[in-house]
Design a protein around this motif. Sequence first.
Motif, PDB file in Angstrom:
ATOM      1  N   UNK A   1     -32.198 -54.597  35.739  1.00  0.00           N
ATOM      2  CA  UNK A   1     -32.121 -53.215  35.678  1.00  0.00           C
ATOM      3  C   UNK A   1     -33.610 -53.086  35.559  1.00  0.00           C
ATOM      4  N   UNK A   2     -34.557 -53.738  35.835  1.00  0.00           N
ATOM      5  CA  UNK A   2     -36.261 -53.569  35.694  1.00  0.00           C
ATOM      6  C   UNK A   2     -36.620 -52.661  36.888  1.00  0.00           C
ATOM      7  N   UNK A   3     -36.118 -52.905  38.254  1.00  0.00           N
ATOM      8  CA  UNK A   3     -36.048 -52.249  39.496  1.00  0.00           C
ATOM      9  C   UNK A   3     -35.221 -51.166  39.970  1.00  0.00           C
ATOM     10  N   UNK A   4     -35.657 -50.104  40.217  1.00  0.00           N
ATOM     11  CA  UNK A   4     -34.647 -48.785  41.007  1.00  0.00           C
ATOM     12  C   UNK A   4     -35.373 -48.380  42.092  1.00  0.00           C
ATOM     13  N   UNK A   5     -34.413 -47.765  42.823  1.00  0.00           N
ATOM     14  CA  UNK A   5     -34.753 -46.799  43.990  1.00  0.00           C
ATOM     15  C   UNK A   5     -35.367 -47.815  45.021  1.00  0.00           C
ATOM     16  N   UNK A   6     -34.900 -48.787  44.975  1.00  0.00           N
ATOM     17  CA  UNK A   6     -35.189 -49.731  46.154  1.00  0.00           C
ATOM     18  C   UNK A   6     -34.055 -50.890  46.407  1.00  0.00           C
ATOM     19  N   UNK A   7     -34.149 -51.618  47.534  1.00  0.00           N
ATOM     20  CA  UNK A   7     -33.248 -52.414  47.944  1.00  0.00           C
ATOM     21  C   UNK A   7     -33.911 -53.548  48.821  1.00  0.00           C
ATOM     22  N   UNK A   8     -33.044 -54.607  49.094  1.00  0.00           N
ATOM     23  CA  UNK A   8     -33.539 -55.543  49.987  1.00  0.00           C
ATOM     24  C   UNK A   8     -32.387 -55.547  51.275  1.00  0.00           C
ATOM     25  N   UNK A   9     -32.804 -55.587  52.259  1.00  0.00           N
ATOM     26  CA  UNK A   9     -31.718 -55.258  53.526  1.00  0.00           C
ATOM     27  C   UNK A   9     -32.300 -56.029  54.568  1.00  0.00           C
TER      28      UNK A   9
END
Length: 191
Positions: free
Chosen positions: A125-133
């Motif tokens: 839950x440290x990183x938000x508003x991003x993803x790996x695609x």
Amino acid sequence: MYLSKNKLLFSQLVSWITVLWTAFGIFLGIVGIGLCISAMNGNYNVIEEDEIESHFAVYIAFIIVPGAFLIWAVRNLKLAGKANKFNSMFESDPDGVISAERASRLFGKNVYELTDLFDKLVKKGYLINCSLQNPDNPVFVLNNGAETVEERYDIIHCPNCGAPNSVKYGFIEQCQYCGSKVNMSVKKNIR
């Protein structure tokens, strides 16, 4: 912002409290072992001779148990530092898409280690508003809280030439007609 500040701050606070607590426990263990050694050498009569071994075992435990918690706390603090490093990289990105290959050079890790680290930081839950695609050629996609493509982009007019440009929210791009900077800093109503 790509950090969950509350989650990260809470984790860091718990980790620092754990570091202080464990340092105190380890200090007590070292002092206790010193007293046991002194008692074994006959310098102190604080501990009865038949109780030295049991006291020694307790003081060893005062080092081992807090030591395990100390390792956990240090690992947590390192993860928080890596989350901050990801956030800095994401904040400085102009277009919202970062290749994992480029990011791996910045982190000094191979792509697989970096994507595993990213997954761990997202799961914590440290990183938000991003993803790996794109598993074949991984990229980090920054979405600033948007869930759909329509929420990520809008058409705005260049302040210099007035031409319409498709610009991602929160990013500065160049006008495709005159090259001036076009900034979309205001988001639509995103849930």
